[in-house]
Motif scaffolding. Sequence first.
Motif, short mmCIF file in Angstrom:
data_model
loop_
_atom_site.label_atom_id
_atom_site.label_comp_id
_atom_site.label_asym_id
_atom_site.label_seq_id
_atom_site.Cartn_x
_atom_site.Cartn_y
_atom_site.Cartn_z
N ARG A 25 -9.25 3.17 -7.92
CA ARG A 25 -10.93 2.99 -7.26
C ARG A 25 -11.31 1.93 -6.11
N ASP A 26 -9.92 1.09 -5.68
CA ASP A 26 -10.48 0.18 -4.51
C ASP A 26 -11.00 0.94 -3.03
N TYR A 27 -11.47 0.67 -2.57
CA TYR A 27 -11.73 1.16 -0.74
C TYR A 27 -10.48 1.39 -0.28
N PHE A 28 -9.46 0.14 -0.08
CA PHE A 28 -7.91 -0.21 0.62
C PHE A 28 -7.37 0.41 -0.12
N TYR A 29 -7.27 1.51 -1.05
CA TYR A 29 -6.63 1.72 -1.85
C TYR A 29 -4.79 2.67 -0.68
N ARG A 30 -5.74 3.12 -0.12
CA ARG A 30 -4.94 3.76 0.63
C ARG A 30 -3.32 2.77 1.96
N ALA A 31 -4.80 2.03 2.34
CA ALA A 31 -3.61 1.13 3.01
C ALA A 31 -2.50 0.20 2.08
N ASN A 32 -3.37 0.01 1.04
CA ASN A 32 -2.18 -0.86 0.17
C ASN A 32 -1.18 -0.19 0.20
N LEU A 33 -0.98 1.32 0.27
CA LEU A 33 0.52 1.80 -0.68
C LEU A 33 0.84 1.97 1.54
N ASN A 34 0.23 2.00 2.27
CA ASN A 34 1.13 1.92 3.08
C ASN A 34 1.76 0.59 3.36
N PHE A 35 0.91 -0.58 2.83
CA PHE A 35 1.93 -1.92 3.13
C PHE A 35 2.96 -2.14 1.79
N ILE A 36 3.05 -1.29 1.25
CA ILE A 36 3.44 -1.87 -0.18
C ILE A 36 5.27 -0.62 0.49
N ALA A 37 5.09 0.58 0.95
CA ALA A 37 6.07 1.69 1.61
C ALA A 37 6.57 1.20 2.96
N ALA A 38 5.95 0.28 3.66
CA ALA A 38 6.39 -0.65 4.92
C ALA A 38 7.01 -1.47 4.60
N LEU A 39 6.89 -2.54 3.39
CA LEU A 39 7.76 -3.40 3.04
C LEU A 39 8.94 -3.09 2.37
N ARG A 40 8.55 -2.37 1.95
CA ARG A 40 9.87 -1.75 0.88
C ARG A 40 10.92 -1.26 1.96
N LYS A 41 10.46 -0.86 2.98
CA LYS A 41 12.00 -0.17 4.30
C LYS A 41 11.95 -1.09 4.79
N ARG A 42 11.57 -1.56 4.56
CA ARG A 42 12.59 -3.44 5.15
C ARG A 42 13.00 -4.55 4.47
N SER A 43 12.96 -3.61 3.52
CA SER A 43 13.66 -4.72 2.06
C SER A 43 13.03 -6.14 1.55
N VAL A 44 11.75 -6.48 1.58
CA VAL A 44 10.60 -7.16 1.22
C VAL A 44 10.47 -6.59 -0.04
N LEU A 45 10.88 -7.88 -0.97
CA LEU A 45 10.32 -7.67 -1.71
C LEU A 45 9.31 -7.67 -2.30
N VAL A 46 8.73 -6.36 -3.02
CA VAL A 46 6.96 -6.35 -3.21
C VAL A 46 7.27 -6.73 -5.17
N ASP A 47 6.19 -7.23 -5.16
CA ASP A 47 5.47 -7.04 -7.31
C ASP A 47 4.20 -6.50 -7.08
N THR A 48 4.23 -5.47 -8.39
CA THR A 48 2.93 -4.26 -7.47
C THR A 48 1.64 -4.35 -9.24
N LEU A 49 0.85 -4.58 -8.63
CA LEU A 49 0.08 -4.35 -10.03
C LEU A 49 -1.07 -2.75 -9.79
N ILE A 50 -1.37 -1.80 -10.26
CA ILE A 50 -2.32 -0.77 -9.32
C ILE A 50 -2.14 0.45 -10.53
N TYR A 51 -3.93 -0.27 -10.71
CA TYR A 51 -4.36 0.60 -11.88
C TYR A 51 -4.91 1.84 -11.83
N ALA A 52 -4.24 2.64 -12.70
CA ALA A 52 -5.05 4.13 -11.73
C ALA A 52 -6.75 4.37 -11.76
N ARG A 53 -7.69 5.39 -11.95
CA ARG A 53 -8.79 5.50 -11.69
C ARG A 53 -9.77 5.68 -12.86
#
Length: 298
Positions: free
Chosen positions: A230-258
Amino acid sequence: MLRLPVNDATRVRAKSIATVEYNLDIDYVGDGVRDHRLDVLVPRGAPESLPVYVYFHGGGWTSGDKSSLTKYCASQAEEGMIVVNANYRMATRFQLSHMMSDGNDVLDWVARNISEFGGDPSRIVLGGDSAGGHIAALLTASAFEPELAAHYNISPRVDRSNLLGLVQHCSIADFSVMFERGFVLSLNFLRILLPARGRGLHLRSAARFMSPIEWLDSGFPPVFITTSERDYFYRANLNFIAALRKRSVLVDTLIYARNRVNTRHTWQQESRHPESQEVYRRLGDFVRRVAPRPVVLA
Protein backbone atom coordinates in the motif's frame (compact mmCIF):
# COMPACT_ATOMS: atom_id res chain seq x y z
CA MET A 1 18.44 24.74 26.12
CA LEU A 2 15.44 26.82 25.01
CA ARG A 3 12.12 26.88 26.83
CA LEU A 4 9.33 25.10 24.99
CA PRO A 5 6.36 27.09 23.66
CA VAL A 6 3.14 26.24 25.48
CA ASN A 7 1.71 24.29 22.53
CA ASP A 8 4.82 22.11 22.36
CA ALA A 9 4.73 21.42 26.10
CA THR A 10 1.07 20.41 25.80
CA ARG A 11 1.87 18.16 22.88
CA VAL A 12 4.56 16.32 24.82
CA ARG A 13 2.36 15.80 27.88
CA ALA A 14 -0.34 14.35 25.65
CA LYS A 15 1.99 11.93 23.90
CA SER A 16 4.58 11.21 26.55
CA ILE A 17 5.69 7.79 27.69
CA ALA A 18 6.54 8.00 31.37
CA THR A 19 9.59 5.74 31.18
CA VAL A 20 11.37 8.18 28.85
CA GLU A 21 13.09 11.48 29.64
CA TYR A 22 12.46 14.26 27.08
CA ASN A 23 15.13 16.84 26.24
CA LEU A 24 13.37 19.07 23.75
CA ASP A 25 14.15 21.76 21.20
CA ILE A 26 17.93 21.78 21.45
CA ASP A 27 19.43 24.19 18.91
CA TYR A 28 22.02 22.10 17.08
CA VAL A 29 23.28 24.99 14.93
CA GLY A 30 22.94 27.94 17.30
CA ASP A 31 20.87 30.25 15.10
CA GLY A 32 17.52 30.08 16.94
CA VAL A 33 15.70 28.67 13.88
CA ARG A 34 13.13 25.94 14.59
CA ASP A 35 14.31 23.97 11.59
CA HIS A 36 17.61 23.62 13.46
CA ARG A 37 16.20 22.02 16.61
CA LEU A 38 16.37 18.45 17.82
CA ASP A 39 15.02 16.39 20.72
CA VAL A 40 16.94 13.78 22.68
CA LEU A 41 14.86 11.01 24.24
CA VAL A 42 16.50 8.91 26.94
CA PRO A 43 15.12 5.81 28.66
CA ARG A 44 14.94 6.49 32.38
CA GLY A 45 17.37 4.61 34.58
CA ALA A 46 19.54 3.45 31.68
CA PRO A 47 22.46 1.68 33.38
CA GLU A 48 24.99 1.93 30.55
CA SER A 49 26.11 3.76 27.44
CA LEU A 50 23.45 3.11 24.80
CA PRO A 51 23.34 3.04 20.99
CA VAL A 52 22.07 6.20 19.32
CA TYR A 53 19.18 6.27 16.84
CA VAL A 54 19.09 9.51 14.82
CA TYR A 55 15.73 10.10 13.14
CA PHE A 56 14.53 12.48 10.41
CA HIS A 57 10.79 13.09 9.89
CA GLY A 58 9.04 12.79 6.54
CA GLY A 59 6.71 15.15 4.73
CA GLY A 60 7.58 15.12 1.05
CA TRP A 61 10.65 17.32 1.65
CA THR A 62 8.23 20.28 1.92
CA SER A 63 6.46 19.88 5.27
CA GLY A 64 6.46 18.08 8.60
CA ASP A 65 8.04 18.56 11.99
CA LYS A 66 9.76 16.41 14.58
CA SER A 67 6.86 17.00 16.98
CA SER A 68 4.66 14.51 15.12
CA LEU A 69 7.24 11.78 15.76
CA THR A 70 7.54 12.27 19.54
CA LYS A 71 5.64 9.13 20.50
CA TYR A 72 7.30 7.03 17.80
CA CYS A 73 10.73 8.12 19.05
CA ALA A 74 9.77 7.52 22.67
CA SER A 75 8.68 4.01 21.73
CA GLN A 76 12.13 3.38 20.28
CA ALA A 77 13.84 4.82 23.37
CA GLU A 78 11.87 2.29 25.43
CA GLU A 79 13.63 -0.40 23.41
CA GLY A 80 16.95 0.63 24.96
CA MET A 81 18.48 3.37 22.84
CA ILE A 82 19.05 7.12 22.89
CA VAL A 83 16.86 8.68 20.20
CA VAL A 84 17.64 11.97 18.46
CA ASN A 85 14.60 13.40 16.66
CA ALA A 86 15.68 16.19 14.30
CA ASN A 87 14.22 18.96 12.19
CA TYR A 88 15.82 20.30 9.02
CA ARG A 89 15.20 22.99 6.41
CA MET A 90 12.71 22.08 3.70
CA ALA A 91 11.63 22.86 0.15
CA THR A 92 10.42 24.92 -1.56
CA ARG A 93 12.54 27.59 0.08
CA PHE A 94 15.50 25.25 0.45
CA GLN A 95 16.96 22.43 -1.64
CA LEU A 96 18.28 18.96 -0.94
CA SER A 97 21.78 20.36 -0.44
CA HIS A 98 20.50 22.37 2.56
CA MET A 99 18.81 19.27 3.99
CA MET A 100 22.06 17.34 3.64
CA SER A 101 23.99 20.15 5.32
CA ASP A 102 21.50 20.17 8.21
CA GLY A 103 21.66 16.39 8.55
CA ASN A 104 25.44 16.61 8.65
CA ASP A 105 25.20 19.26 11.38
CA VAL A 106 22.89 16.97 13.37
CA LEU A 107 25.53 14.24 13.21
CA ASP A 108 28.21 16.73 14.22
CA TRP A 109 26.13 17.68 17.27
CA VAL A 110 25.60 14.01 18.10
CA ALA A 111 29.31 13.24 17.85
CA ARG A 112 30.18 16.11 20.20
CA ASN A 113 27.33 15.97 22.71
CA ILE A 114 25.45 12.67 22.85
CA SER A 115 27.68 11.13 25.51
CA GLU A 116 26.26 13.71 27.96
CA PHE A 117 22.88 12.01 27.54
CA GLY A 118 24.22 8.47 27.92
CA GLY A 119 24.65 7.79 24.21
CA ASP A 120 27.63 6.07 22.63
CA PRO A 121 28.84 8.15 19.62
CA SER A 122 30.60 5.09 18.23
CA ARG A 123 27.27 3.23 17.87
CA ILE A 124 24.99 5.28 15.60
CA VAL A 125 22.03 4.13 13.52
CA LEU A 126 20.33 6.58 11.13
CA GLY A 127 16.67 6.39 10.18
CA GLY A 128 13.63 8.19 8.89
CA ASP A 129 10.27 7.86 7.20
CA SER A 130 9.51 8.86 3.61
CA ALA A 131 11.57 11.98 2.73
CA GLY A 132 13.35 11.79 6.09
CA GLY A 133 14.39 8.23 5.36
CA HIS A 134 15.73 9.39 2.01
CA ILE A 135 17.88 12.01 3.76
CA ALA A 136 19.13 9.42 6.26
CA ALA A 137 20.06 7.02 3.45
CA LEU A 138 21.82 9.73 1.44
CA LEU A 139 23.78 10.85 4.51
CA THR A 140 24.82 7.25 5.10
CA ALA A 141 25.92 6.86 1.49
CA SER A 142 27.87 10.13 1.61
CA ALA A 143 29.90 8.80 4.55
CA PHE A 144 31.12 5.96 2.33
CA GLU A 145 31.35 7.76 -1.02
CA PRO A 146 33.58 10.90 -1.15
CA GLU A 147 32.21 11.89 -4.57
CA LEU A 148 28.69 12.07 -3.17
CA ALA A 149 29.81 14.05 -0.11
CA ALA A 150 31.70 16.47 -2.37
CA HIS A 151 28.61 16.92 -4.55
CA TYR A 152 26.71 18.20 -1.52
CA ASN A 153 29.73 20.11 -0.22
CA ILE A 154 29.72 18.31 3.10
CA SER A 155 32.48 16.72 5.11
CA PRO A 156 30.94 13.79 7.01
CA ARG A 157 31.07 14.59 10.73
CA VAL A 158 30.80 11.00 11.93
CA ASP A 159 33.39 8.42 10.98
CA ARG A 160 31.78 5.79 8.80
CA SER A 161 32.99 3.08 11.16
CA ASN A 162 30.56 4.54 13.73
CA LEU A 163 27.54 4.36 11.38
CA LEU A 164 26.36 0.86 12.17
CA GLY A 165 22.92 0.74 10.62
CA LEU A 166 20.21 2.44 8.56
CA VAL A 167 16.42 2.27 9.04
CA GLN A 168 14.01 2.98 6.17
CA HIS A 169 10.27 3.44 6.78
CA CYS A 170 8.42 3.84 3.45
CA SER A 171 11.39 5.77 2.07
CA ILE A 172 12.48 6.42 -1.48
CA ALA A 173 16.09 5.39 -2.09
CA ASP A 174 15.69 4.97 -5.85
CA PHE A 175 14.66 8.12 -7.75
CA SER A 176 14.51 6.24 -11.06
CA VAL A 177 10.91 5.31 -10.20
CA MET A 178 9.96 8.98 -10.53
CA PHE A 179 10.54 8.71 -14.27
CA GLU A 180 8.04 5.86 -14.61
CA ARG A 181 4.75 6.72 -16.24
CA GLY A 182 1.95 7.14 -13.72
CA PHE A 183 4.21 7.39 -10.65
CA VAL A 184 2.42 9.08 -7.74
CA LEU A 185 4.87 12.01 -7.62
CA SER A 186 5.54 14.18 -10.63
CA LEU A 187 9.03 15.23 -11.65
CA ASN A 188 8.27 18.60 -10.07
CA PHE A 189 9.11 16.96 -6.73
CA LEU A 190 12.55 16.19 -8.11
CA ARG A 191 12.93 19.73 -9.48
CA ILE A 192 12.12 21.47 -6.20
CA LEU A 193 15.06 19.69 -4.59
CA LEU A 194 17.50 21.10 -7.13
CA PRO A 195 19.05 24.58 -7.43
CA ALA A 196 17.02 26.89 -9.71
CA ARG A 197 14.35 24.15 -9.96
CA GLY A 198 16.74 22.09 -12.05
CA ARG A 199 16.89 24.53 -14.96
CA GLY A 200 19.79 23.67 -17.24
CA LEU A 201 20.26 20.25 -15.64
CA HIS A 202 19.67 16.83 -17.15
CA LEU A 203 17.17 15.43 -14.67
CA ARG A 204 18.18 11.78 -14.98
CA SER A 205 21.82 12.71 -14.36
CA ALA A 206 20.84 14.88 -11.40
CA ALA A 207 18.72 12.04 -10.01
CA ARG A 208 21.82 9.88 -9.72
CA PHE A 209 23.14 12.15 -6.98
CA MET A 210 19.76 12.03 -5.24
CA SER A 211 19.44 8.24 -5.24
CA PRO A 212 21.16 6.34 -2.41
CA ILE A 213 20.77 3.15 -4.48
CA GLU A 214 23.44 4.52 -6.84
CA TRP A 215 26.03 4.83 -4.05
CA LEU A 216 26.24 1.50 -2.28
CA ASP A 217 29.82 1.04 -1.24
CA SER A 218 30.75 -2.50 -0.28
CA GLY A 219 31.18 -1.28 3.30
CA PHE A 220 27.59 0.03 3.51
CA PRO A 221 26.08 -0.80 6.92
CA PRO A 222 23.15 -3.17 7.54
CA VAL A 223 19.70 -1.84 6.64
CA PHE A 224 16.22 -2.42 8.11
CA ILE A 225 13.44 -1.67 5.59
CA THR A 226 9.73 -1.56 6.39
CA THR A 227 7.20 -1.09 3.60
CA SER A 228 3.96 -2.51 2.23
CA GLU A 229 2.12 -3.00 -1.03
CA ARG A 230 0.00 0.00 0.00
CA ASP A 231 3.06 2.27 0.17
CA TYR A 232 3.62 4.84 -2.59
CA PHE A 233 7.31 3.90 -2.68
CA TYR A 234 6.87 0.13 -2.54
CA ARG A 235 8.64 -0.49 -5.87
CA ALA A 236 11.54 1.80 -4.91
CA ASN A 237 11.94 -0.16 -1.68
CA LEU A 238 12.03 -3.49 -3.52
CA ASN A 239 14.67 -2.06 -5.87
CA PHE A 240 16.75 -0.92 -2.90
CA ILE A 241 16.50 -4.31 -1.19
CA ALA A 242 17.62 -6.08 -4.37
CA ALA A 243 20.56 -3.71 -4.87
CA LEU A 244 21.72 -4.14 -1.27
CA ARG A 245 21.54 -7.92 -1.45
CA LYS A 246 23.41 -7.90 -4.77
CA ARG A 247 26.28 -6.19 -2.93
CA SER A 248 26.04 -8.59 0.02
CA VAL A 249 24.84 -5.87 2.40
CA LEU A 250 22.82 -7.29 5.31
CA VAL A 251 19.15 -6.38 4.86
CA ASP A 252 16.35 -7.03 7.35
CA THR A 253 12.85 -6.44 5.95
CA LEU A 254 9.28 -6.19 7.16
CA ILE A 255 6.93 -6.08 4.17
CA TYR A 256 3.14 -6.21 4.48
CA ALA A 257 0.73 -7.36 1.78
CA ARG A 258 -2.06 -5.17 0.44
CA ASN A 259 -4.67 -6.87 2.63
CA ARG A 260 -3.15 -5.26 5.76
CA VAL A 261 -5.24 -2.09 5.83
CA ASN A 262 -3.15 -0.39 8.55
CA THR A 263 -0.07 -0.17 6.35
CA ARG A 264 -0.56 2.91 4.20
CA HIS A 265 2.38 5.25 3.63
CA THR A 266 4.25 6.00 6.94
CA TRP A 267 1.87 3.88 9.02
CA GLN A 268 4.80 3.32 11.39
CA GLN A 269 4.02 6.63 13.10
CA GLU A 270 0.69 5.37 14.44
CA SER A 271 1.60 3.30 17.49
CA ARG A 272 -1.90 1.86 18.07
CA HIS A 273 -1.65 -0.42 15.03
CA PRO A 274 -0.34 -3.94 15.69
CA GLU A 275 1.67 -3.60 12.48
CA SER A 276 3.45 -0.60 13.99
CA GLN A 277 4.16 -2.46 17.21
CA GLU A 278 5.77 -5.20 15.14
CA VAL A 279 7.96 -2.55 13.48
CA TYR A 280 9.06 -1.29 16.90
CA ARG A 281 9.92 -4.76 18.14
CA ARG A 282 11.87 -5.60 15.01
CA LEU A 283 13.62 -2.22 15.03
CA GLY A 284 14.75 -2.73 18.61
CA ASP A 285 16.11 -6.16 17.69
CA PHE A 286 17.88 -4.66 14.66
CA VAL A 287 19.61 -1.92 16.65
CA ARG A 288 20.70 -4.33 19.37
CA ARG A 289 22.11 -6.66 16.74
CA VAL A 290 24.04 -4.13 14.63
CA ALA A 291 25.09 -1.87 17.51
CA PRO A 292 25.72 -4.21 20.44
CA ARG A 293 27.33 -3.17 23.68
CA PRO A 294 31.13 -3.43 23.31
CA VAL A 295 32.72 -6.41 24.99
CA VAL A 296 35.00 -5.33 27.82
CA LEU A 297 37.94 -7.69 28.22
CA ALA A 298 39.03 -8.41 31.76
